[in-house]
Motif scaffolding. Sequence first.
Motif, short mmCIF file in Angstrom:
data_model
loop_
_atom_site.label_atom_id
_atom_site.label_comp_id
_atom_site.label_asym_id
_atom_site.label_seq_id
_atom_site.Cartn_x
_atom_site.Cartn_y
_atom_site.Cartn_z
N MET A 139 18.76 79.39 4.84
CA MET A 139 18.53 78.19 5.62
C MET A 139 17.35 77.42 4.99
O MET A 139 16.34 78.01 4.64
N HIS A 140 17.52 76.12 4.87
CA HIS A 140 16.48 75.28 4.28
C HIS A 140 15.27 75.17 5.21
O HIS A 140 15.39 75.28 6.42
N ASP A 141 14.14 74.92 4.60
CA ASP A 141 12.89 74.82 5.36
C ASP A 141 12.92 73.67 6.36
O ASP A 141 12.44 73.80 7.48
N TYR A 142 13.51 72.52 5.96
CA TYR A 142 13.51 71.38 6.88
C TYR A 142 14.37 71.67 8.11
O TYR A 142 14.08 71.17 9.20
N ILE A 143 15.39 72.49 7.96
CA ILE A 143 16.23 72.86 9.11
C ILE A 143 15.44 73.77 10.04
O ILE A 143 15.47 73.61 11.26
N LYS A 144 14.72 74.72 9.47
CA LYS A 144 13.88 75.60 10.28
C LYS A 144 12.83 74.81 11.05
O LYS A 144 12.63 75.03 12.25
N GLU A 145 12.17 73.88 10.36
CA GLU A 145 11.14 73.07 11.01
C GLU A 145 11.74 72.22 12.13
O GLU A 145 11.17 72.13 13.22
N ARG A 146 12.90 71.59 11.86
CA ARG A 146 13.55 70.77 12.88
C ARG A 146 13.94 71.61 14.09
O ARG A 146 13.74 71.22 15.24
N THR A 147 14.47 72.78 13.82
CA THR A 147 14.91 73.68 14.89
C THR A 147 13.74 74.07 15.78
O THR A 147 13.84 74.04 17.01
N ILE A 148 12.62 74.41 15.19
CA ILE A 148 11.43 74.80 15.97
C ILE A 148 10.89 73.59 16.75
O ILE A 148 10.54 73.72 17.93
N ARG A 149 10.85 72.41 16.10
CA ARG A 149 10.36 71.22 16.80
C ARG A 149 11.26 70.89 17.99
O ARG A 149 10.76 70.57 19.07
N ILE A 150 12.56 70.97 17.80
CA ILE A 150 13.49 70.68 18.89
C ILE A 150 13.32 71.71 20.01
O ILE A 150 13.30 71.36 21.19
N GLY A 151 13.19 72.97 19.65
CA GLY A 151 13.02 74.03 20.64
C GLY A 151 11.77 73.82 21.48
O GLY A 151 11.80 73.91 22.71
N LYS A 152 10.66 73.53 20.83
CA LYS A 152 9.40 73.28 21.56
C LYS A 152 9.52 72.04 22.43
O LYS A 152 9.02 72.01 23.56
N TYR A 153 10.21 71.03 21.92
CA TYR A 153 10.39 69.79 22.67
C TYR A 153 11.21 70.02 23.94
O TYR A 153 10.90 69.49 25.00
N VAL A 154 12.25 70.84 23.83
CA VAL A 154 13.08 71.16 25.00
C VAL A 154 12.24 71.85 26.06
O VAL A 154 12.32 71.51 27.25
N VAL A 155 11.43 72.80 25.66
CA VAL A 155 10.61 73.55 26.61
C VAL A 155 9.57 72.63 27.27
O VAL A 155 9.35 72.71 28.48
N GLU A 156 8.99 71.72 26.50
CA GLU A 156 7.96 70.82 27.05
C GLU A 156 8.55 69.74 27.94
O GLU A 156 8.06 69.47 29.02
N GLU A 157 9.63 69.09 27.47
CA GLU A 157 10.16 67.91 28.15
C GLU A 157 11.33 68.19 29.08
O GLU A 157 11.63 67.38 29.96
N ARG A 158 12.05 69.29 28.85
CA ARG A 158 13.21 69.67 29.66
C ARG A 158 14.28 68.58 29.69
O ARG A 158 14.91 68.33 30.72
N LYS A 159 14.49 67.93 28.57
CA LYS A 159 15.50 66.88 28.48
C LYS A 159 16.83 67.48 28.07
O LYS A 159 16.91 68.60 27.57
N THR A 160 17.90 66.69 28.26
CA THR A 160 19.24 67.15 27.93
C THR A 160 19.48 67.08 26.42
O THR A 160 18.74 66.41 25.69
N VAL A 161 20.54 67.74 25.97
CA VAL A 161 20.88 67.75 24.56
C VAL A 161 21.16 66.34 24.07
O VAL A 161 20.76 65.96 22.97
#
Length: 93
Positions: free
Chosen positions: A1-23
């Motif tokens: 898996m590319h680094d940018y995909i890992k970074e995006r995945t972690i950013r999206i995951g943290k964002y979901v937990v913080e904001e609780r927005k829909t997909v």
Amino acid sequence: MHDYIKERTIRIGKYVVEERKTVRMIAKEFGVSKSTVHKDLTERLPEINAELANQVKEILEHHKSIRHLRGGEATRKKYSLHPKSEEEAKPVG
């Protein structure tokens, strides 16, 4: 898996937990498709950060459990904003 995909995945995951927005909302904000967001959160995130993945999973399950309510509300709003009168429905002539 590319680094940018890992970074995006972690950013999206943290964002979901913080904001609780829909997909859908998250996909628009991050400029990726709903499918990409869903794949990042359900397949890639558990491999990268299991604890964050469990938190995200709870939020996604909550959204799934209430989606029928949001859909019904959207339909109600759609038809209550522009109620059709009987005059509009009658054909002219």
